[in-house]
Enzyme design. Structure first.
Site, PDB file in Angstrom:
ATOM      1  CE  LYS A 208      28.758  42.364  32.805  1.00  9.16           C
ATOM      2  NZ  LYS A 208      27.307  42.516  32.860  1.00  9.16           N
TER       3      LYS A 208
ATOM      4  CG  LEU B 285      34.288  52.675  31.893  1.00  6.82           C
ATOM      5  CD1 LEU B 285      33.217  52.312  30.878  1.00  6.82           C
ATOM      6  CD2 LEU B 285      34.373  54.188  32.059  1.00  6.82           C
TER       7      LEU B 285
ATOM      8  CB  VAL C 143      32.751  47.741  32.883  1.00  7.03           C
ATOM      9  CG1 VAL C 143      32.211  48.439  31.640  1.00  7.03           C
ATOM     10  CG2 VAL C 143      31.747  46.714  33.388  1.00  7.03           C
TER      11      VAL C 143
ATOM     12  N   GLY D  67      31.448  45.148  37.350  1.00 12.05           N
ATOM     13  CA  GLY D  67      30.087  44.615  37.399  1.00 12.05           C
ATOM     14  C   GLY D  67      30.078  43.345  38.213  1.00 12.05           C
ATOM     15  N   GLY D  68      28.940  42.703  38.244  1.00 12.45           N
ATOM     16  CA  GLY D  68      28.833  41.478  39.018  1.00 12.45           C
ATOM     17  C   GLY D  68      29.840  40.435  38.575  1.00 12.45           C
TER      18      GLY D  68
ATOM     19  CG  ASP E 146      20.835  42.865  40.178  1.00 15.07           C
ATOM     20  OD1 ASP E 146      20.484  43.284  41.302  1.00 15.07           O
ATOM     21  OD2 ASP E 146      22.028  42.705  39.858  1.00 15.07           O
TER      22      ASP E 146
ATOM     23  N   GLY F 293      32.609  40.782  36.202  1.00 14.39           N
ATOM     24  CA  GLY F 293      33.829  41.127  35.504  1.00 14.39           C
ATOM     25  C   GLY F 293      34.025  42.639  35.465  1.00 14.39           C
TER      26      GLY F 293
END
Ligand SMILES: *[C@@H]1O[C@H](CO)[C@@H](O)[C@H](O)[C@H]1NC(C)=O
Ligand SMILES: *[C@@H]1O[C@H](CO)[C@@H](O)[C@H](O)[C@H]1NC(C)=O
Ligand SMILES: *[C@@H]1O[C@H](CO)[C@@H](O)[C@H](O)[C@H]1NC(C)=O
Ligand SMILES: *[C@@H]1O[C@H](CO)[C@@H](O)[C@H](O)[C@H]1NC(C)=O
Ligand SMILES: *[C@@H]1O[C@H](CO)[C@@H](O)[C@H](O)[C@H]1NC(C)=O
Ligand SMILES: *[C@@H]1O[C@H](CO)[C@@H](O)[C@H](O)[C@H]1NC(C)=O
Ligand SMILES: *[C@@H]1O[C@H](CO)[C@@H](O)[C@H](O)[C@H]1NC(C)=O
Ligand SMILES: *[C@@H]1O[C@H](CO)[C@@H](O)[C@H](O)[C@H]1NC(C)=O
Ligand SMILES: *[C@@H]1O[C@H](CO)[C@@H](O)[C@H](O)[C@H]1NC(C)=O
Ligand SMILES: *[C@@H]1O[C@H](CO)[C@@H](O)[C@H](O)[C@H]1NC(C)=O
Ligand SMILES: *[C@@H]1O[C@H](CO)[C@@H](O)[C@H](O)[C@H]1NC(C)=O
Length: 770
Positions: free
Chosen positions: A481, A459, A467, A462-463, A578, A465
């Protein structure tokens, strides 16, 4: 001169007639000669120990020949007369010959050269070199330092070359009259985490223990020592100990005596004897495994052995093993911290110097046979990982120790201890900081749900790893994730996310359904958000028209309520740190859900402000006080929210915003239009026919209040929610923070460039506060 009497005495042992400093391939030395180092500290030649007539080739202190030789060549093959000759053989190997020219000892040089030369260096190292190469730093063809006897000298490596297998270890003399191999050995063990062990035959007698970056765990006294500097080098190639005297005008050596003691001695000058500077084993508690498993030895206690907290002895045998009061249950176990202890035998340990202690804990927790963990290095704060997979033996109490070990304990045992907190105990129970009760998914379930983590299911990234999308057997859609094992950077963030998000329940916060641990892999399972994230729509020239003004307003309101919940309503006040378009996910009805709590911080009680050395977050959304002073609070989230509001309205990113007429960033641009009464110009062109100018103006107004330079001038989230949903008059905004700087951290952007510079909104985690 001051040793005149000693020398006279020694002449009976040594027939020092001639002295020279080298031998070449054409020469030899016989029993009447010695080789003396240039500084005249060391001498090499033939000698007899005190009450012996046997002759040995050895190295001793030139001034103190009565002292035991620091190196002996033919330890187990003594010469019975003075016929010994040391010379180079035809193929360039040093050989020691007896009366009938039999080789009784040889240097096993592997690389042969034409004109070898042997000499005794000032360090006491007897070396063989290629005489055609005069470079003193050239590697030696052979050196006595590689084959220690019972002593190590300053600068001599004690330990192993893991590539060649060379093991430089000490073997005691059989007796003070007999240099033959005795029963004690002292060496660097490299099975498990390297440690130094004294053995009698095969039996361990004493462990100096493992190196923690500052000292050996069994010798914290080394910290205070002012006589030596030392180091322990351990990597894939080598594992060795080395010491150097602080004052090189003193003579030093470490000796393994024939009765199994390691002694450090030094000679401080004239008219004095060798001074004993160290002697181990020192006391009863140094005796290997004096107490049983899970017991600790304290020399000041009677009896010296006692079981660790949480362990008991079955019998009245005080030296026997201790057993757990409550047996382990694997998944529900936690860890109890023990301080000021010599770390247990690492012979069956596992280690990894490159992972964090947090990662270490997770790995240990997830492997039911892992009995304890510790940092492998404490020299620069705790780092690295050491695991034990066996009973913990040979622990000793040290008041001056800096080592901590975390021992696996049953969760119920930890809770019991927690209940007895009145007790003055040095153990810190960390159990309540454990992962909260979260459904655990097993790996096969996740593997099959994600089609074996196929690339087609990705998908996004992310920061910390990738997803993946997944479908559980019951048809539920999930987002998984996956934090890669090697991304040690992600471990604290992972723990953090689990800790924070698991407790949260709000329609504008993404739901964490569970987690999964597998062989060090960490996975988080969320509810699936079919409409991706906000940035996917608002910053896309084609998809942005799918979000009309009323949807955008709903999204702004939803995000505001989600943040309000984090800041004020949830049990633990949470600062997200964040907030950005990419972290706002959209469900099938386009409801916004705040995600990614990897950087979140909670303030248990009242505190709403904190400070950090490491500014984390995403460029373009960070508040001035956070970037400049590392100060973060709920008001830093308010700032990020203000940026988000202006981005949602304009369809433009703050970071990378470019306007032909001025150098302002999106915040400055919005402020300028607002003060000029031209709010409609800020609105995303694709929705210009759907918007209501009043609500747009009010939203921009609120957004600008949120991005004020001064925290005090930013409203709190309850005010924001109120402002957005009512029509009372609002205070006038001042200039926003950072409104002229496009990129507050890189001042290199050129205004003449006609292209906006790259819009990279990856979360940063290593930026230091300036
Ligand atoms: C030992 O060597 C020296 C010098 O080469 C020589 O003078 C002496 O005779 C030799 N002694 C014996 C016993 O070979
Ligand atoms: C050399 O002498 C030893 C005794 O010192 C003897 O055992 C050995 O057989 C001798 N070797 C030769 C080749 O003569
Ligand atoms: C070199 O000699 C030492 C003893 O002198 C011996 O233990 C070792 O195995 C030898 N190494 C090789 C490669 O021959
Ligand atoms: C060491 O000494 C003992 C007696 O103290 C003796 O029995 C033994 O043979 C010696 N070992 C060697 C290798 O000489
Ligand atoms: C080393 O010791 C000698 C003799 O005590 C002394 O004179 C000298 O100053 C010392 N050097 C240092 C660097 O401490
Ligand atoms: C636990 O660790 C041991 C020792 O490293 C290893 O042999 C075993 O496979 C591990 N078990 C799991 C479930 O990872
Ligand atoms: C999943 O992938 C791994 C490695 O790519 C492979 O070893 C394994 O057999 C696969 N499992 C399934 C169920 O496809
Ligand atoms: C983790 O390992 C994989 C495969 O070995 C590699 O592609 C990736 O770059 C590594 N990631 C990090 C953060 O080191
Ligand atoms: C959002 O997701 C739902 C369900 O998948 C879908 O029907 C809808 O079209 C999506 N909306 C947008 C704007 O893509
Ligand atoms: C409340 O916060 C302030 C400032 O952050 C702090 O000094 C104070 O100790 C806190 N009080 C309590 C009861 O936590
Ligand atoms: C939020 O700000 C308003 C207005 O300044 C104030 O009345 C209110 O107490 C604040 N709420 C919190 C929780 O700080």
């Amino acid at each position: 001169m001051e040793c005149y009497t000693i020398l006279l005495f020694c002449l009976t042992l040594l027939n020092n007639i001639a002295a020279r400093d080298t031998i070449t391939s054409l020469q030899s030395i016989n029993d009447s000669e010695t080789i003396v180092s240039a500084s005249e500290i060391f001498a090499l030649g033939f000698f007899s120990p005190h009450n012996s007539e046997n002759r040995y080739l050895g190295i001793w202190y030139q001034k103190f020949p009565a002292e035991t030789a620091v190196w002996v060549a033919n330890r187990d093959n003594p010469l019975t007369d003075s016929s010994g000759v040391l010379k180079f053989s035809e193929n360039g190997i040093l050989v020691l010959l007896n009366h009938n020219n039999s080789v009784i000892w040889s240097s096993n040089t592997t690389r042969l050269v034409q004109n070898p030369i042997a000499k005794l260096l000032d360090s006491g190292n007897f070396i063989v070199q290629d005489s055609s190469k005069s470079d003193p730093n050239e590697e030696f063809l052979w050196q006595s330092f590689d084959y220690p006897s019972d002593s190590i000298l300053p600068g001599q490596k004690f330990g192993r070359n893991l590539i060649t297998g060379l093991n430089r270890y000490l073997t005691s003399w059989n007796s003070s009259d007999d240099p033959s191999h005795g029963k004690y050995t002292y060496q660097v063990d490299v099975v498990g985490f390297p440690q130094i062990v004294l053995r009698e035959g095969n039996a361990k007698r004493f462990r100096l223990g493992s190196w923690n970056g500052i000292y050996f765990s069994g010798g914290p006294q080394m910290k205070q020592n002012t006589i030596f500097t030392f180091k322990f080098v351990s990597n894939e190639k080598e594992a060795y100990f080395l010491f150097e005297p602080v004052n090189s005008s003193f003579l030093h050596r470490l000796v393994l005596t024939s009765d199994g003691l390691i002694e450090g001695r030094h000679w401080r000058g004239v008219n004095k004897d060798w001074t004993l500077t160290a002697k181990i084993p020192l006391d009863d508690c140094d005796q290997y495994a004096k107490c049983g498993a899970y017991a600790s030895c304290n020399i000041e206690d009677i009896p010296v052995c006692s079981c660790l907290e949480g362990f008991v002895t079955e019998k009245k045998d005080i030296y026997g093993d201790c057993i757990r009061r409550t047996s382990l249950t694997c998944n529900k176990d936690g860890f109890l911290k023990f301080s000021r202890k010599k770390l247990p035998d690492t012979g069956k340990s596992w280690f990894n110097r490159d992972i964090s202690v947090e990662d270490c804990r997770i790995l240990c927790k997830n492997n039911c046979s892992c009995t304890a963990y510790a940092a492998s290095d404490i020299s620069k704060g705790a780092s690295g990982c050491l695991h034990w997979y066996d009973k913990l033996v040979d622990m000793k109490e040290f008041a001056e120790s800096d080592d901590d070990i975390y021992i696996r304990m049953a969760g119920t045992e930890l809770r019991k201890m927690e209940e007895n907190t009145e007790k003055d105990t040095n153990a810190i129970n960390e159990h309540h900081r454990e992962d909260p009760d979260l459904p655990l998914f097993d790996m096969p379930t996740i593997t099959s749900a994600t089609n074996n983590f196929s690339t087609g299911n990705i998908l996004g990234e992310g920061g910390f790893g990738l997803v993946f999308k997944g479908i559980l057997e019951d048809g539920r859609e999930i987002a998984v994730k996956r934090l890669s094992l090697n991304s040690s950077q992600g471990i604290p963030e992972f723990k953090n996310e689990v800790m924070h998000i698991a407790k949260l329940q709000h329609r504008n916060i993404v739901r964490l359904l569970g987690c999964c641990f597998h062989g060090g892999e960490r996975l988080l399972i969320y509810e699936f958000m079919p409409n991706k994230s906000l940035d996917y729509f608002i910053f896309d020239g084609k998809k942005d028209k799918l979000l009309d003004w009323s949807m955008r307003l709903d999204i702004i309101n939803g995000i505001a309520r989600g943040i309000l919940y984090l800041h004020q309503d949830s049990r633990h006040r949470i600062v997200h740190r964040d907030l950005k378009a990419a972290n706002i996910l959209l469900d099938n009805e386009m409801n916004p859900k705040i995600s990614d709590f990897g950087l979140a911080r909670s303030f248990g009680g009242n505190g709403t402000e904190a400070n950090t050395q490491h500014v984390v977050g995403t460029y373009g959304y960070l508040s001035p006080e956070y970037i400049i002073d590392g100060e973060y609070s709920t008001k830093s989230d308010v700032f990020s929210f203000g940026v988000l509001v202006l981005e949602i309205i304009s369809g433009k990113r703050n970071r990378g915003f470019y306007h032909q007429e001025h150098r302002f960033n999106l915040l400055g641009h919005a402020w300028r239009l607002f003060t000029e009464g031209k709010c409609h110009e800020l609105v995303d062109e694709t929705i210009r026919d759907s918007f209501n100018i009043c609500s747009v103006t009010r939203s921009i107004h609120v957004g600008l209040l949120c991005v004020q330079v001064s925290q005090d001038e930013r409203p709190n989230m309850s005010s924001v929610v109120l402002m957005l949903s009512s029509e009372f008059p609002l205070p006038q905004p001042k200039e926003p923070g950072f409104y002229t700087e496009r990129d507050p951290l890189h001042h290199t952007s050129s205004s003449s460039s006609s292209k906006p510079f790259s819009t990279n909104d990856i979360t940063i985690t290593t930026l230091d506060a300036r």
